[in-house]
Design a protein around this motif. Structure first.
Motif, PDB file in Angstrom:
ATOM      1  N   GLY A  73      34.478  45.256  39.677  1.00 24.13           N
ATOM      2  CA  GLY A  73      35.576  45.917  38.994  1.00 24.13           C
ATOM      3  C   GLY A  73      36.741  44.980  38.751  1.00 24.13           C
ATOM      4  N   LEU A  74      37.190  44.311  39.801  1.00 27.95           N
ATOM      5  CA  LEU A  74      38.348  43.434  39.669  1.00 27.95           C
ATOM      6  C   LEU A  74      38.021  42.158  38.908  1.00 27.95           C
ATOM      7  CD1 LEU A  74      41.262  42.843  40.162  1.00 27.95           C
ATOM      8  CD2 LEU A  74      40.703  42.024  42.460  1.00 27.95           C
ATOM      9  N   LEU A  75      36.890  41.528  39.219  1.00 29.83           N
ATOM     10  CA  LEU A  75      36.579  40.249  38.577  1.00 29.83           C
ATOM     11  C   LEU A  75      36.306  40.403  37.084  1.00 29.83           C
ATOM     12  CD1 LEU A  75      34.532  38.208  41.190  1.00 29.83           C
ATOM     13  CD2 LEU A  75      36.977  38.636  41.002  1.00 29.83           C
ATOM     14  N   LEU A  76      35.609  41.451  36.690  1.00 30.10           N
ATOM     15  CA  LEU A  76      35.346  41.652  35.268  1.00 30.10           C
ATOM     16  C   LEU A  76      36.629  41.984  34.507  1.00 30.10           C
ATOM     17  CD1 LEU A  76      31.998  43.652  35.485  1.00 30.10           C
ATOM     18  CD2 LEU A  76      32.298  41.284  34.712  1.00 30.10           C
ATOM     19  N   ALA A  77      37.526  42.717  35.146  1.00 22.96           N
ATOM     20  CA  ALA A  77      38.808  43.025  34.510  1.00 22.96           C
ATOM     21  C   ALA A  77      39.634  41.756  34.317  1.00 22.96           C
ATOM     22  CB  ALA A  77      39.580  44.043  35.344  1.00 22.96           C
ATOM     23  N   LEU A  78      39.644  40.895  35.332  1.00 25.54           N
ATOM     24  CA  LEU A  78      40.362  39.628  35.216  1.00 25.54           C
ATOM     25  C   LEU A  78      39.749  38.750  34.130  1.00 25.54           C
ATOM     26  CD1 LEU A  78      40.960  38.714  38.979  1.00 25.54           C
ATOM     27  CD2 LEU A  78      42.692  39.404  37.317  1.00 25.54           C
ATOM     28  N   GLN A  79      38.426  38.748  34.070  1.00 24.12           N
ATOM     29  CA  GLN A  79      37.758  37.941  33.043  1.00 24.12           C
ATOM     30  C   GLN A  79      38.184  38.357  31.642  1.00 24.12           C
ATOM     31  OE1 GLN A  79      33.451  38.414  32.466  1.00 24.12           O
ATOM     32  NE2 GLN A  79      33.306  36.221  32.038  1.00 24.12           N
ATOM     33  N   GLU A  80      38.208  39.655  31.403  1.00 27.72           N
ATOM     34  CA  GLU A  80      38.564  40.151  30.075  1.00 27.72           C
ATOM     35  C   GLU A  80      40.025  39.867  29.734  1.00 27.72           C
ATOM     36  OE1 GLU A  80      37.463  44.151  29.174  1.00 27.72           O
ATOM     37  OE2 GLU A  80      35.468  43.930  30.042  1.00 27.72           O
ATOM     38  N   HIS A  81      40.888  40.089  30.685  1.00 32.25           N
ATOM     39  CA  HIS A  81      42.317  39.955  30.396  1.00 32.25           C
ATOM     40  C   HIS A  81      42.748  38.492  30.276  1.00 32.25           C
ATOM     41  CE1 HIS A  81      46.378  41.531  30.106  1.00 32.25           C
ATOM     42  NE2 HIS A  81      46.777  40.598  30.958  1.00 32.25           N
TER      43      HIS A  81
ATOM     44  N   GLU B   4      30.974  30.941  33.788  1.00 34.35           N
ATOM     45  CA  GLU B   4      30.795  29.881  34.788  1.00 34.35           C
ATOM     46  C   GLU B   4      31.893  29.954  35.846  1.00 34.35           C
ATOM     47  OE1 GLU B   4      28.939  26.527  36.540  1.00 34.35           O
ATOM     48  OE2 GLU B   4      28.258  27.834  34.914  1.00 34.35           O
ATOM     49  N   ARG B   5      33.102  30.171  35.383  1.00 36.26           N
ATOM     50  CA  ARG B   5      34.225  30.282  36.321  1.00 36.26           C
ATOM     51  C   ARG B   5      34.128  31.561  37.147  1.00 36.26           C
ATOM     52  NH1 ARG B   5      37.336  28.416  39.792  1.00 36.26           N
ATOM     53  NH2 ARG B   5      39.560  28.829  39.723  1.00 36.26           N
ATOM     54  N   LEU B   6      33.620  32.625  36.529  1.00 35.07           N
ATOM     55  CA  LEU B   6      33.481  33.884  37.258  1.00 35.07           C
ATOM     56  C   LEU B   6      32.481  33.743  38.403  1.00 35.07           C
ATOM     57  CD1 LEU B   6      35.030  36.513  36.709  1.00 35.07           C
ATOM     58  CD2 LEU B   6      32.918  37.468  35.798  1.00 35.07           C
ATOM     59  N   LEU B   7      31.482  32.883  38.207  1.00 33.98           N
ATOM     60  CA  LEU B   7      30.539  32.618  39.289  1.00 33.98           C
ATOM     61  C   LEU B   7      31.261  32.033  40.501  1.00 33.98           C
ATOM     62  CD1 LEU B   7      27.411  31.119  37.476  1.00 33.98           C
ATOM     63  CD2 LEU B   7      27.816  33.480  38.185  1.00 33.98           C
ATOM     64  N   ASP B   8      32.270  31.189  40.248  1.00 33.81           N
ATOM     65  CA  ASP B   8      33.065  30.660  41.359  1.00 33.81           C
ATOM     66  C   ASP B   8      33.691  31.802  42.152  1.00 33.81           C
ATOM     67  OD1 ASP B   8      32.505  28.068  40.581  1.00 33.81           O
ATOM     68  OD2 ASP B   8      34.364  27.808  39.465  1.00 33.81           O
ATOM     69  N   GLY B   9      34.182  32.806  41.432  1.00 32.87           N
ATOM     70  CA  GLY B   9      34.758  33.959  42.101  1.00 32.87           C
ATOM     71  C   GLY B   9      33.746  34.671  42.984  1.00 32.87           C
ATOM     72  N   LEU B  10      32.526  34.773  42.500  1.00 38.26           N
ATOM     73  CA  LEU B  10      31.491  35.453  43.278  1.00 38.26           C
ATOM     74  C   LEU B  10      31.084  34.641  44.504  1.00 38.26           C
ATOM     75  CD1 LEU B  10      29.219  36.936  40.462  1.00 38.26           C
ATOM     76  CD2 LEU B  10      30.882  38.121  41.903  1.00 38.26           C
TER      77      LEU B  10
END
Length: 289
Positions: A125-133, A139-145
């Motif tokens: 929920g939070l990471l996908l919202a941050l990605q969009e905004h 690739e960077r989102l994978l770092d978050g995971l």
């Protein structure tokens, strides 16, 4: 690259000059005796599942197995589309996605436990919202995971993520800690700030009970995932602003575990107390004697 505590993790980060995500990636590679590309492909698959579970209910809502939830995420999306939202774009999207994931879980769809099925909406929920905004790359989102995975790993190794053992503070609480830490790294925060955010989340959710109506992971679980997202976002904002956490993550994790052990069995996923035994809940689910 193995670490047993947050203190050891932080030491590795500064010794290697790398963020939490990269230390966790290297640990996974060493553990599985494989390459970073292979590990990233596996995490990419998890991200695809997360995205699908967070977005599908917005177009095709599904009723849960117990009939207690279904369609809430689409209601939130419609509310935002009318420009009536009061949470702001990041939190609004994050809450919507988190509730959508719980809808998929409760209707027997495919989700990623993060760290559990009952708390699976908070991290995506939070990471996908941050990605969009903020237009964050996959690739960077994978770092978050990977960052979130490190926090979850520490919780599983040193405490618990099970509602039956530690209450909802151990499920949604740890999920929110994972999300907060990941958010801080994605937004440029230090490893120390990541752990500060994770500690703040556990402090703010300390003592949260697990009381599923009818014994099903539907209600109030869905709403608590939404609350977990909000808690994670607040903790990340505090950490990114430079506000330090007095109690280190290792100590807060220990405190959470001790509190969980003192929560009565009736409030640890047994549906024998709390929300589960209110008159309205009993009437709705028909499970009370």
């Amino acid at each position: 690259m193995d670490f047993r505590t947050a203190k050891e993790l932080l030491t590795l980060c500064y010794q290697e000059g790398q963020p939490i995500s990269q230390i966790m990636l290297r640990r996974e590679c060493a553990l599985a005796e494989t390459t970073p590309d292979t590990v990233k492909r596996r995490m990419s698959k998890a991200l695809e599942i997360m995205r699908a579970s967070a977005t599908t209910p917005l177009e095709s809502p599904g009723r849960s197995m117990g009939g207690l939830i279904g369609g809430e995420a689409r209601h939130l999306a419609a509310h935002a589309a009318k420009k009536k939202g009061i949470c702001g774009p990041v939190l609004q999207k994050a809450v919507t996605y988190a509730m959508a994931v719980l809808e998929v879980n409760a209707s027997m769809g495919l989700i990623v436990a993060a760290p559990t099925a009952g708390s699976s909406g908070v991290v995506p929920g939070l990471l996908l919202a941050l990605q969009e905004h903020y237009h964050i790359s996959n690739e960077r989102l994978l770092d978050g995971l990977f960052n979130a995975g490190a926090i979850g790993y520490l919780a599983m190794r040193n405490a618990t993520v099970a509602g039956a053992v530690g209450g909802c503070q151990a499920e949604v609480g740890v999920a929110a800690a994972m999300a907060a830490s990941a958010a801080v790294e994605l937004m440029g925060g230090s490893p120390e700030s990541c752990l500060d955010a994770a500690s703040t989340v556990l402090m703010n959710m300390l003592g949260l009970v697990c009381d599923p109506v009818g014994g099903l992971v539907e209600y109030p679980c869905q709403g608590r995932n939404a609350a977990g997202v909000a808690n994670a976002l607040v903790a990340a904002e505090l950490a990114l602003s430079g506000i330090r956490q007095l109690i280190p993550f290792d100590e807060m994790l220990s405190a959470m575990y001790q509190v969980g052990r003192h929560i009565p069995a009736e409030l640890r996923e047994t549906a024998l107390g709390g929300c589960a035994t209110t008159p309205s809940a009993c009437e709705r689910c028909g499970c009370c004697g």
